[in-house]
Design an enzyme around this catalytic site. Structure first.
Site, PDB file in Angstrom:
ATOM      1  N   SER A   5       0.840  -1.185   0.000  1.00 29.52           N
ATOM      2  CA  SER A   5       0.000   0.000   0.000  1.00 29.52           C
ATOM      3  C   SER A   5       0.874   1.232   0.000  1.00 29.52           C
ATOM      4  CB  SER A   5      -0.929  -0.035   1.208  1.00 29.52           C
ATOM      5  OG  SER A   5      -1.731   1.096   1.247  1.00 29.52           O
ATOM      6  N   CYS A   6       0.491   2.211   0.782  1.00 35.78           N
ATOM      7  CA  CYS A   6       1.168   3.502   0.837  1.00 35.78           C
ATOM      8  C   CYS A   6       1.437   3.850   2.297  1.00 35.78           C
ATOM      9  CB  CYS A   6       0.304   4.589   0.207  1.00 35.78           C
ATOM     10  SG  CYS A   6      -0.471   4.136  -1.346  1.00 35.78           S
ATOM     11  N   ASP A   7       1.919   5.043   2.518  1.00 31.07           N
ATOM     12  CA  ASP A   7       2.088   5.560   3.878  1.00 31.07           C
ATOM     13  C   ASP A   7       1.666   7.016   3.881  1.00 31.07           C
ATOM     14  OD1 ASP A   7       3.687   3.420   5.546  1.00 31.07           O
ATOM     15  OD2 ASP A   7       4.584   3.454   3.552  1.00 31.07           O
ATOM     16  N   GLU A  93      -5.290   4.706   1.856  1.00 32.30           N
ATOM     17  CA  GLU A  93      -4.474   3.493   1.931  1.00 32.30           C
ATOM     18  C   GLU A  93      -5.322   2.280   1.598  1.00 32.30           C
ATOM     19  OE1 GLU A  93      -1.242   3.621   2.961  1.00 32.30           O
ATOM     20  OE2 GLU A  93      -1.340   5.775   3.356  1.00 32.30           O
TER      21      GLU A  93
END
Length: 404
Positions: A5-7, A93
């Site tokens: 995913s992302c942050d 996210e």
């Protein structure tokens, strides 16, 4: 597929300098995906009988929408992250848990990011917009362009000049946590535990019916709706824990430069490499003094360590950001056709970024050959090697166009 995913990060006073809120996000996507930075002006919609076409479905339009700047995968309608003219910032996210991800096409989490920005002038109002749309239309659909199917539920970090909200979802169920000071981050896992400030009215009953909560012990959203051991959540080596450590390390002295360095951090995995790559990054300064403008920085290119953050401020008469806007393929309608051939969506900035990387790579190869030859000759001459990041910035600055 392994869940990448992302942050997304936020820091609020007293963790920051000069009474500002600092927002930041890395968007981690498939390495061959292009992300563009685009601007849409405020608009009045008189014909409310017309529907708004999002990535996959159409929804009801609203009377007016606010001006927004978005960083988004160039093939879809929504956005990974962005800001509006009122200083609201949102990043989302991918999250997974016990609730099954729906295969039917509905609103993507990225659609909800854009809709929240276009329809709300505070962080909490954006939360209201998202949960109302979630209840009415649901979330679902393929989040990638092409053959690979990649679907997920979503969490959101929503910030404005005064506060931030964490919103985490599982299907139509959700929990929200208000953040008024200090630091907070989200990654590809549910992170709201027992501090729940708002929630879906049937969220606890549903968990009880499914056997995820016994109805007796204190309710823990992440524990009930995911497979996490929330007692160990802050001691693992995952990106969520590592991101919090980086925020905490600088707590009290966080600036926008600090946030950029966190997004550039590779040992933690926050700056991702490989099949999934940090394809774009964003950092925003949200002064609590309303007389000061909010400043939003975007890379529009992969790998923040090798990219330049370019500033954007909402001012009158903004023209479209041509150098960071990808070519459009509306006639083919490739999203609906589910084409297996990806078109070339590289915008001018992305192309020049690639050219700069080639220059850096070639110079590094030449430098390595020179060093090897000198070692073979047992040369004692001193040799200076220009670091990759410095070399890249030197290459980028003269050729990279500024945002308008």
């Amino acid at each position: 597929m392994e869940p990448f995913s992302c942050d997304t990060f936020v820091a609020l006073p007293p963790a920051t300098v000069d009474n500002r809120i600092i927002f930041g996000k890395n968007s981690d996507r498939l390495c061959d995906e292009v992300q563009e930075v685009v601007y849409f002006p405020a608009a009045v919609h008189n014909n409310l009988g017309e529907h708004l076409k999002c990535t996959y479905i159409e929804i009801d339009q609203v009377p007016e929408t606010y001006a927004v700047v978005l960083s988004r995968p160039a093939w879809l309608w929504g956005a990974e992250m962005g800001a509006n003219e009122h200083g609201v910032c949102i990043g989302n996210e991918a999250v997974w848990g016990r609730e099954e991800v729906c295969d039917e096409e509905a609103l993507l989490g990225m659609d909800l990011v854009r809709l929240g920005l276009e329809r709300a002038d505070t962080a909490e109002k954006a939360l209201n917009v998202i949960v109302d749309l979630l209840e009415k239309y649901g979330q679902g659909g393929n989040c990638t362009e092409g053959r690979m199917v990649f679907s997920y539920h979503n969490s959101f970090l929503i910030a404005d000049r005064n506060e931030a909200w964490i919103l985490e979802t599982a299907g139509k169920y959700w929990a929200a946590e208000k953040v008024q000071e200090g630091v907070r981050n989200i990654s590809n896992q549910l992170s709201i535990t027992t501090k729940i400030d708002r929630e879906h009215p049937d969220m606890r009953n549903y968990a009880k019916r499914k056997g995820w909560w016994d109805g007796k012990k204190e309710f823990d959203f992440a524990a009930a709706y995911s497979y996490l051991d929330t007692a160990k959540m802050m001691t693992s080596s995952g990106r969520y824990c590592e991101g919090y450590k980086l925020l905490k390390k600088h707590k009290g002295n966080i600036t926008f430069e600090t946030m950029m360095e966190i997004l550039r951090d590779k040992p933690s995995g926050i700056n991702m490499e490989g099949e999934f790559l940090t394809t774009a990054s964003m950092v925003s300064i949200l002064p609590q003094d309303s007389s000061l403008p909010c400043i939003h920085f975007f890379t529009g290119t992969p790998d923040p360590e090798r990219s330049v953050f370019k500033p954007f401020i909402f001012v009158p008469h903004i023209s479209q950001l041509l150098d960071t806007s990808s070519p459009t393929f509306e006639l083919e309608d490739l999203v609906k056709k589910k084409s297996h051939v990806k078109p070339d969506r590289r915008h001018p900035l992305y192309q020049k970024h690639q050219q700069a990387l080639e220059v850096v790579h070639n110079n590094e190869e030449k430098a390595k050959i020179m060093l090897d030859n000198m070692r073979k000759q047992n040369s004692a001459l001193p040799m200076a090697f220009v670091g990759r990041q410095i070399c890249l910035r030197a290459c980028l600055d003269p050729v990279q166009p500024d945002f308008k």
